[in-house]
Design a protein around this motif. Sequence first.
Motif, mmCIF file in Angstrom:
data_model
loop_
_atom_site.group_PDB
_atom_site.id
_atom_site.type_symbol
_atom_site.label_atom_id
_atom_site.label_comp_id
_atom_site.label_asym_id
_atom_site.label_seq_id
_atom_site.Cartn_x
_atom_site.Cartn_y
_atom_site.Cartn_z
ATOM 1 N N ASP A 11 0.869 -1.169 0.000
ATOM 2 C CA ASP A 11 0.000 0.000 0.000
ATOM 3 C C ASP A 11 0.908 1.222 0.000
ATOM 4 O OD1 ASP A 11 -2.337 1.578 0.236
ATOM 5 O OD2 ASP A 11 -1.952 1.783 2.368
ATOM 6 N N SER A 12 0.881 1.960 -1.072
ATOM 7 C CA SER A 12 1.733 3.141 -1.198
ATOM 8 C C SER A 12 0.897 4.323 -1.647
ATOM 9 C CB SER A 12 2.835 2.903 -2.235
ATOM 10 O OG SER A 12 3.635 1.820 -1.863
ATOM 11 N N ASP A 13 1.267 5.476 -1.159
ATOM 12 C CA ASP A 13 0.574 6.679 -1.586
ATOM 13 C C ASP A 13 0.953 6.997 -3.030
ATOM 14 O OD1 ASP A 13 -0.655 7.048 0.863
ATOM 15 O OD2 ASP A 13 1.041 8.170 1.656
ATOM 16 N N ALA A 14 0.028 7.549 -3.767
ATOM 17 C CA ALA A 14 0.276 7.909 -5.153
ATOM 18 C C ALA A 14 -0.542 9.142 -5.496
ATOM 19 C CB ALA A 14 -0.117 6.762 -6.081
ATOM 20 N N ILE A 15 -0.077 9.848 -6.479
ATOM 21 C CA ILE A 15 -0.837 10.965 -7.024
ATOM 22 C C ILE A 15 -1.177 10.594 -8.452
ATOM 23 C CG2 ILE A 15 -0.760 13.394 -7.684
ATOM 24 C CD1 ILE A 15 1.130 13.843 -5.314
ATOM 25 N N VAL A 16 -2.444 10.688 -8.789
ATOM 26 C CA VAL A 16 -2.897 10.288 -10.112
ATOM 27 C C VAL A 16 -3.424 11.513 -10.837
ATOM 28 C CG1 VAL A 16 -4.501 8.809 -11.374
ATOM 29 C CG2 VAL A 16 -3.517 8.015 -9.217
ATOM 30 N N VAL A 17 -2.963 11.689 -12.081
ATOM 31 C CA VAL A 17 -3.449 12.778 -12.919
ATOM 32 C C VAL A 17 -3.828 12.197 -14.272
ATOM 33 C CG1 VAL A 17 -2.020 14.531 -11.778
ATOM 34 C CG2 VAL A 17 -1.149 13.376 -13.805
ATOM 35 N N THR A 18 -4.602 12.947 -15.011
ATOM 36 C CA THR A 18 -4.950 12.498 -16.358
ATOM 37 C C THR A 18 -3.730 12.602 -17.261
ATOM 38 O OG1 THR A 18 -5.607 14.692 -17.113
ATOM 39 C CG2 THR A 18 -7.332 13.310 -16.095
ATOM 40 N N LYS A 19 -3.757 11.878 -18.358
ATOM 41 C CA LYS A 19 -2.664 11.930 -19.328
ATOM 42 C C LYS A 19 -2.511 13.352 -19.854
ATOM 43 C CE LYS A 19 -0.973 9.794 -23.546
ATOM 44 N NZ LYS A 19 -1.208 8.828 -24.606
ATOM 45 N N GLU A 20 -3.622 14.019 -20.061
ATOM 46 C CA GLU A 20 -3.607 15.394 -20.561
ATOM 47 C C GLU A 20 -2.872 16.328 -19.593
ATOM 48 O OE1 GLU A 20 -7.099 18.388 -20.496
ATOM 49 O OE2 GLU A 20 -7.184 17.423 -22.476
ATOM 50 N N THR A 21 -3.162 16.194 -18.299
ATOM 51 C CA THR A 21 -2.500 17.028 -17.297
ATOM 52 C C THR A 21 -1.007 16.715 -17.227
ATOM 53 O OG1 THR A 21 -4.529 17.213 -15.996
ATOM 54 C CG2 THR A 21 -2.459 17.639 -14.836
ATOM 55 N N ALA A 22 -0.658 15.429 -17.280
ATOM 56 C CA ALA A 22 0.756 15.038 -17.243
ATOM 57 C C ALA A 22 1.515 15.628 -18.422
ATOM 58 C CB ALA A 22 0.881 13.518 -17.236
ATOM 59 N N GLU A 23 0.919 15.579 -19.595
ATOM 60 C CA GLU A 23 1.576 16.126 -20.782
ATOM 61 C C GLU A 23 1.672 17.646 -20.703
ATOM 62 O OE1 GLU A 23 -0.776 14.461 -23.949
ATOM 63 O OE2 GLU A 23 0.285 12.525 -23.840
ATOM 64 N N LYS A 24 0.612 18.274 -20.241
ATOM 65 C CA LYS A 24 0.571 19.733 -20.158
ATOM 66 C C LYS A 24 1.678 20.273 -19.252
ATOM 67 C CE LYS A 24 -2.455 23.564 -18.789
ATOM 68 N NZ LYS A 24 -3.797 23.929 -18.311
#
Length: 159
Positions: A133-146
């Motif tokens: 169990d690890s913390d993660a931050i998830v963003v959309t592909k669009e946000t990651a690219e931006k």
Amino acid sequence: MVKVVSEKQDPDAVAKAWLADQGLDATGSSASGVKLTVGSANFPENVLLAQIYAEALKAQGADIKLKLNIGSREKYVPALKDGSVDLMPEYNGSILQYLDAKATATEPQDVFDALQKALPSNLIVLDQAEAQDSDAIVVTKETAEKYGLKSIADLAKKK
């Protein structure tokens, strides 16, 4: 978890479906006559894990009583100690820190070994799962690219 938290599906139904998908729902008799109370903390992930354990044990013939959403460790550790709950899903590192605030182990096997020593004598830890169990931050592909995000560290970059 998405099915339970986001889609508001019943944890028991999700647990049964997961066990069936894994081929672990076959009725057996290895736990026939065993009576257990399975408990959970008061957050959806823990409730779902408790349901999975309960359904797997039921499939093996055990008589299962559920005590879900007990609360925090301050509530359910005493229930484990006094035997009013027989089984709880738990995170090795978190319960180790609760039982031994001076514990320094960080590697999974070291944490597991330290936990064995920190537990009250009437409790045992079952084999640990391979998952973490690890913390993660998830963003959309669009946000990651931006924003040029490939890791959490990229969030600290000044633009």
